[in-house]
Design an enzyme around this catalytic site. Structure first.
Site, short mmCIF file in Angstrom:
data_model
loop_
_atom_site.label_atom_id
_atom_site.label_comp_id
_atom_site.label_asym_id
_atom_site.label_seq_id
_atom_site.Cartn_x
_atom_site.Cartn_y
_atom_site.Cartn_z
N THR A 92 0.60 -1.05 -0.04
CA THR A 92 -0.19 -0.10 -0.01
C THR A 92 1.04 1.58 0.09
O THR A 92 1.03 1.54 1.01
CB THR A 92 -0.98 -0.17 1.38
OG1 THR A 92 -1.77 -1.37 1.06
CG2 THR A 92 -1.93 1.26 0.64
N LYS A 168 -6.88 0.88 -3.31
CA LYS A 168 -6.74 0.30 -2.10
C LYS A 168 -6.60 1.68 -0.72
O LYS A 168 -7.53 1.22 0.41
CB LYS A 168 -5.33 -0.25 -2.20
CG LYS A 168 -4.44 -0.43 -0.96
CD LYS A 168 -5.59 -1.36 -0.11
CE LYS A 168 -4.66 -1.93 2.04
NZ LYS A 168 -5.48 -2.30 2.48
N LYS A 237 -0.28 5.13 8.42
CA LYS A 237 0.24 5.11 6.81
C LYS A 237 -1.16 5.64 6.22
O LYS A 237 -0.76 6.49 4.72
CB LYS A 237 1.53 4.21 6.31
CG LYS A 237 2.16 4.22 5.54
CD LYS A 237 2.26 3.46 4.60
CE LYS A 237 1.42 1.95 5.31
NZ LYS A 237 1.19 0.96 3.88
P1 NAP Z 1 5.48 -5.22 8.43
O1 NAP Z 1 5.19 -7.25 9.00
O2 NAP Z 1 6.19 -4.60 9.16
O3 NAP Z 1 6.68 -6.00 6.70
C1 NAP Z 1 7.06 -4.61 6.26
C2 NAP Z 1 8.17 -5.18 4.96
O4 NAP Z 1 8.91 -4.43 4.72
C3 NAP Z 1 9.05 -6.06 5.96
O5 NAP Z 1 10.08 -6.74 5.42
C4 NAP Z 1 10.21 -5.61 5.89
O6 NAP Z 1 11.42 -5.55 6.34
C5 NAP Z 1 10.34 -4.44 5.17
N1 NAP Z 1 10.95 -2.60 4.70
C6 NAP Z 1 10.20 -1.73 5.82
N2 NAP Z 1 11.47 -1.25 6.05
C7 NAP Z 1 12.33 -1.15 5.04
C8 NAP Z 1 13.54 -0.42 4.53
N3 NAP Z 1 13.73 1.07 5.18
N4 NAP Z 1 13.92 -1.10 3.75
C9 NAP Z 1 13.66 -2.74 3.42
N5 NAP Z 1 12.70 -3.83 4.10
C10 NAP Z 1 12.59 -2.81 4.78
O7 NAP Z 1 4.12 -5.22 7.22
P2 NAP Z 1 3.17 -6.19 6.35
O8 NAP Z 1 1.73 -6.48 7.10
O9 NAP Z 1 3.90 -7.72 5.86
O10 NAP Z 1 2.86 -4.58 5.77
C11 NAP Z 1 3.33 -4.83 4.31
C12 NAP Z 1 2.41 -3.68 3.16
O11 NAP Z 1 0.94 -4.59 3.02
C13 NAP Z 1 1.81 -2.50 3.23
O12 NAP Z 1 2.41 -1.73 2.47
C14 NAP Z 1 1.12 -2.72 3.65
O13 NAP Z 1 0.43 -1.08 4.30
C15 NAP Z 1 -0.11 -3.51 3.08
N6 NAP Z 1 -1.23 -4.55 4.11
C16 NAP Z 1 -0.64 -4.56 5.08
C17 NAP Z 1 -1.82 -5.00 5.62
C18 NAP Z 1 -1.84 -6.37 6.91
O14 NAP Z 1 -3.45 -6.21 7.56
N7 NAP Z 1 -0.81 -6.74 7.91
C19 NAP Z 1 -2.93 -5.56 4.54
C20 NAP Z 1 -3.01 -5.02 3.56
C21 NAP Z 1 -1.97 -4.48 3.16
P3 NAP Z 1 12.37 -6.43 8.28
O15 NAP Z 1 12.10 -7.25 8.34
O16 NAP Z 1 13.82 -6.14 7.51
O17 NAP Z 1 11.96 -5.50 9.06
#
Ligand code: NAP
Length: 291
Positions: A92, A168, A237
């Site tokens: 997102t 989204k 965010k």
């Molecule tokens: P998350 O668990 O916080 O994972 C974030 C990912 O981004 C991890 O792989 C993290 O790496 C990486 N990352 C963050 N900062 C970085 C940087 N500066 N350089 C390189 N890698 C970096 O988040 P998530 O829940 O999987 O969400 C991922 C995306 O999907 C987001 O855009 C979110 O809004 C979207 N989304 C989430 C959901 C939900 O319910 N969770 C649903 C739909 C969409 P590290 O492991 O090293 O921290």
């Protein structure tokens, strides 16, 4: 297919699991390498650099936000990538960055598909994501077999990648509104000693069915904000991205401004890493009670 996957957070790891189970070859990269190692046990090939994942038939990225994406997907990476590669970005991100990425990819002969998703990590694990895909239709055709094993339905929403992103953001704005309302309703009920659980049974069995009211409502009823399947920090965010997208087309979103402050309050009180449902705790605290 031979796929590269960048970003193995809550969502990415769950999606990769389904790609592997369907028999695809998946090269995985994550900033924190330990998360990639966990997937290696399921058959993923761990690579040492994002560039090694940004090759093959398609590369999928599922990074946290605009800043993470810009850090990983830079000009050097695009320069090295094989021409004709399809990059599917499922994160997102802002509408503005989606537009920029589409232009940069086109300039390097790389296909860019925006495919943000609806559904939490449990839905991702169950291959029940709702996918909103936008980009060149031949590029989407090439990655449709991947969407078929990670989602329950792909909605093709046009050739302009940013249209999927604005959809989204509009959906997450509605989600945030629902969770805020649930939190405030719980605070109101709490003032009269009425159990949120009893209330939820009534409303989810009537006019408010579905996973948002039952799922987030259930967490608020139990005061359970961990494990954080969708972190409040990421919810903030998304609300900020919706406000920025609205601002760019002179569209007031007064409710989103309230949501931003509620989520900021959660973050300011140390709850940014807790689940989005922590809006229930914010509403309870405003009423002088524990949530
Ligand atoms: P998350 O668990 O916080 O994972 C974030 C990912 O981004 C991890 O792989 C993290 O790496 C990486 N990352 C963050 N900062 C970085 C940087 N500066 N350089 C390189 N890698 C970096 O988040 P998530 O829940 O999987 O969400 C991922 C995306 O999907 C987001 O855009 C979110 O809004 C979207 N989304 C989430 C959901 C939900 O319910 N969770 C649903 C739909 C969409 P590290 O492991 O090293 O921290």
């Amino acid at each position: 297919m031979d796929i590269g996957f960048i970003g193995l957070g809550e969502m990415g790891a769950a999606i990769v699991g389904n790609l592997l189970e369907a028999g695809h070859t998946v090269r995985v990269w994550n900033r924190t390498a330990a998360k990639a190692q966990a997937l290696a046990r399921q058959g993923a090939r761990v690579v040492a650099t994002p560039a090694e994942a940004f090759s093959g038939d398609a590369a999928i990225s599922m990074l946290a936000d605009d800043a993470a994406l810009r850090e990983v997907i830079d000009a050097a990476l695009l320069e090295r990538a094989p021409r004709g590669l399809v990059h599917v970005n499922m994160a997102t991100i802002s509408v503005a960055l989606a537009q920029t990425l589409a232009q940069e990819h086109a300039a390097h002969g790389i296909q860019y598909v925006a495919a943000p998703v609806l559904g939490r990590p449990d839905a991702a694990q169950a291959a029940k994501l709702t996918i909103m895909a936008a980009g060149a239709s031949e590029a989407i055709d090439r990655v449709q077999p991947l969407f078929d094993v990670i989602g329950q339905k792909t909605w093709r929403v046009g050739a302009e990648p940013q249209h999927a992103n604005v959809m989204k953001l509009a959906a997450n704005f509605m989600l945030a509104s629902a969770v805020e309302s649930l939190g405030e309703a719980a605070a109101l009920l709490g003032g009269y000693g009425v159990a949120m659980r009893d209330f939820l049974d009534v409303v989810t069995g009537g006019p408010f069915p579905g996973p948002v009211y039952a799922g987030y409502g259930g967490m608020i009823a139990e005061g359970r904000y961990e494990p954080a399947l969708f972190k409040a920090r990421l919810g903030l965010k998304d609300v900020r991205l919706a406000l920025a997208a609205a601002d760019a087309v002179s569209t007031p979103l007064p409710v989103a401004s309230v949501l931003r402050d509620s989520l900021l309050e959660a973050v300011a009180n140390g709850d940014g890493e807790r689940d989005f449902a922590v809006l229930g705790k914010v509403a309870a605290r405003r009423a002088g009670r524990q949530g």
